[in-house]
Design an enzyme around this catalytic site. Structure first.
Site, PDB file in Angstrom:
ATOM      1  N   GLU A 122       0.815  -1.217   0.000  1.00  0.00           N
ATOM      2  CA  GLU A 122       0.000   0.000   0.000  1.00  0.00           C
ATOM      3  C   GLU A 122       0.849   1.268   0.000  1.00  0.00           C
ATOM      4  O   GLU A 122       0.402   2.322  -0.446  1.00  0.00           O
ATOM      5  CB  GLU A 122      -0.962   0.021   1.187  1.00  0.00           C
ATOM      6  CG  GLU A 122      -1.994   1.132   1.057  1.00  0.00           C
ATOM      7  CD  GLU A 122      -2.950   1.227   2.220  1.00  0.00           C
ATOM      8  OE1 GLU A 122      -3.866   2.067   2.125  1.00  0.00           O
ATOM      9  OE2 GLU A 122      -2.801   0.495   3.204  1.00  0.00           O
ATOM     10  N   ALA A 133      -3.823   7.576   7.262  1.00  0.00           N
ATOM     11  CA  ALA A 133      -3.138   7.096   8.472  1.00  0.00           C
ATOM     12  C   ALA A 133      -1.713   6.632   8.190  1.00  0.00           C
ATOM     13  O   ALA A 133      -1.089   6.000   9.032  1.00  0.00           O
ATOM     14  CB  ALA A 133      -3.935   5.958   9.104  1.00  0.00           C
ATOM     15  N   ASP A 237     -17.527  -0.656   6.568  1.00  0.00           N
ATOM     16  CA  ASP A 237     -17.721  -0.694   8.021  1.00  0.00           C
ATOM     17  C   ASP A 237     -18.757   0.320   8.498  1.00  0.00           C
ATOM     18  O   ASP A 237     -18.993   0.451   9.700  1.00  0.00           O
ATOM     19  CB  ASP A 237     -16.398  -0.488   8.754  1.00  0.00           C
ATOM     20  CG  ASP A 237     -15.756   0.877   8.491  1.00  0.00           C
ATOM     21  OD1 ASP A 237     -16.256   1.613   7.605  1.00  0.00           O
ATOM     22  OD2 ASP A 237     -14.757   1.199   9.144  1.00  0.00           O
ATOM     23  N   ASP A 261      -9.560  -3.613   5.444  1.00  0.00           N
ATOM     24  CA  ASP A 261      -8.514  -2.677   5.886  1.00  0.00           C
ATOM     25  C   ASP A 261      -8.276  -2.875   7.387  1.00  0.00           C
ATOM     26  O   ASP A 261      -8.053  -1.924   8.141  1.00  0.00           O
ATOM     27  CB  ASP A 261      -8.899  -1.233   5.577  1.00  0.00           C
ATOM     28  CG  ASP A 261      -7.712  -0.271   5.591  1.00  0.00           C
ATOM     29  OD1 ASP A 261      -6.574  -0.736   5.726  1.00  0.00           O
ATOM     30  OD2 ASP A 261      -7.925   0.944   5.473  1.00  0.00           O
ATOM     31  N   GLY A 296      -7.512   2.762   9.349  1.00  0.00           N
ATOM     32  CA  GLY A 296      -7.907   1.384   9.138  1.00  0.00           C
ATOM     33  C   GLY A 296      -9.182   1.099   9.899  1.00  0.00           C
ATOM     34  O   GLY A 296      -9.934   2.002  10.279  1.00  0.00           O
TER      35      GLY A 296
END
Length: 368
Positions: A122, A133, A237, A261, A296
């Site tokens: 990534e 992040a 999520d 993630d 994440g």
């Protein structure tokens, strides 16, 4: 390798649709037969394929050693049967350390663990303007550097910011290596995204997050994805992306697929955990940096499935987003589907969509 014939019965999701029947398999699917007496309350789905996993069970893949095995075991408990171990932006030495650990886990699947298919690199080839992040240790990619990492552990997916110098020219070379290139952590324009797609970019990393947003005057990277992409990954999520935006993306992108993630905080109580070289805090199911930025997730693939149903998808469509679409993206026709000859990667759910059974390459995984 499993050679004993085994069976499962229930409502089976096949490429042709639902079948109330009996499934026979060893390490691969042998046959699927109708059976009117099969328990209709059990749904048998292809095992989940997660192409973006940083951690779980309190450990982070960047820690190296056997952490990838621990992560793969934790996610197997939730129906993930294959996955990509995902790195973070870090120093070359830190990335090499993570890849060393991943290489061993990729070469030999440990019992009770998801199959690690390879690496999702990534970082560090991303924009400092869209770090999310990630720590600010970014750099432009070179073929020499990618080949060096690829020699340590096989890279299947690589995220980059296409607007950085040299990246457009590099994309076809990475494709020639069998690496799927994704746009992510990018401050690029719609035009940058379109040029990257024309150069051979295959997908988008956590769509909407870490990229220029859609505006009707300046469509951004999100606009390029919605207008032109066949594949993109999304974190379902219900925190990273609004349900309305999720539905828009699913409608626009034919083979949108979902990822977790997931971080070290996945499957763990609230508290502080590692994310690469940084510390993150899990609170009320959400993972954030000290600044408050999302970092994440603590998502598992079975919860991702339930979340997709909560926004209006049916079970078959949700399953495709978690199994066949990501398998197709990697060019793996023997995964992500229940059909004769495919790997026996299976997840059995009860009427409440709770995981009852997980099978990975014919192995029944102990759920604890």
């Amino acid at each position: 390798m499993s050679t004993d014939k085994k069976t499962l019965s229930g409502r089976i999701l096949t490429p042709a649709g639902w079948l109330l029947g009996r499934l026979e398999f060893d390490d691969r699917v042998l046959s699927v037969h109708p059976d009117a007496d099969a328990p209709a309350e059990l749904s048998i789905l292809p095992g989940f394929v997660d192409l973006h996993v940083h951690g779980g069970a309190g450990v982070d893949i960047m820690q190296g050693g056997d952490t990838a095995v621990q992560v793969a075991r934790a996610h197997a408990q939730h129906g993930t049967t294959s996955m990509l171990g995902t790195t973070m932006t870090a120093s070359p030495a830190a990335i090499e350390h993570a890849l060393d650990g991943l290489a061993e886990a990729i070469a030999q699947r440990a019992p009770g663990t998801a199959r690690i298919l390879g690496v999702h690199l990534e970082g560090p080839f991303i924009s400092e303007k869209r770090l999310g992040a990630q720590p600010n240790l970014v750099c432009s990619a070179t073929l020499e550097q990618v080949l060096h990492y690829h020699a340590i552990a096989p890279i299947k997916v690589l995220t980059l910011a296409p607007e950085l110098s040299g990246h457009l020219a590099l994309i076809p070379q990475l494709n020639d290596l069998g690496i799927r290139v994704q746009i992510g952590h990018s401050a690029g324009s719609y035009e940058d995204g379109l040029a990257a797609l024309q150069a051979g970019v295959a997908g988008f990393t956590h769509l909407f997050n870490g990229m220029t947003p859609l505006n009707h005057y300046q469509p951004g990277i999100v606009g390029a994805a919605l207008a032109h992409a066949e594949y993109a990954e999304l974190i379902p999520d219900l925190q990273h992306v609004h349900p309305g935006a999720m539905r828009a993306a699913i409608r626009a992108i034919p083979k949108l697929y979902c990822v977790t993630d997931a971080t070290a905080a996945t499957g763990m109580p609230d508290g502080e955990y590692a994310l690469g070289s940084q510390r993150v805090m899990k609170c009320l199911g959400c993972v954030r940096l000290a600044s408050g930025s999302l970092a994440g997730s603590a998502l598992t693939m079975d919860q991702a499935l339930r979340n997709l149903l909560s926004i209006g998808l049916d079970l078959a469509a949700a399953s495709n987003c978690l199994s066949s679409h990501p398998a197709d993206y990697l060019g793996l026709p023997e995964r992500g589907r229940i059909a004769p000859g495919a790997w026996a990667d299976l997840v059995v759910l009860d009427a409440d969509l709770q995981v009852q059974t997980v099978v990975i390459e014919g192995e029944f995984v102990s759920l604890v």
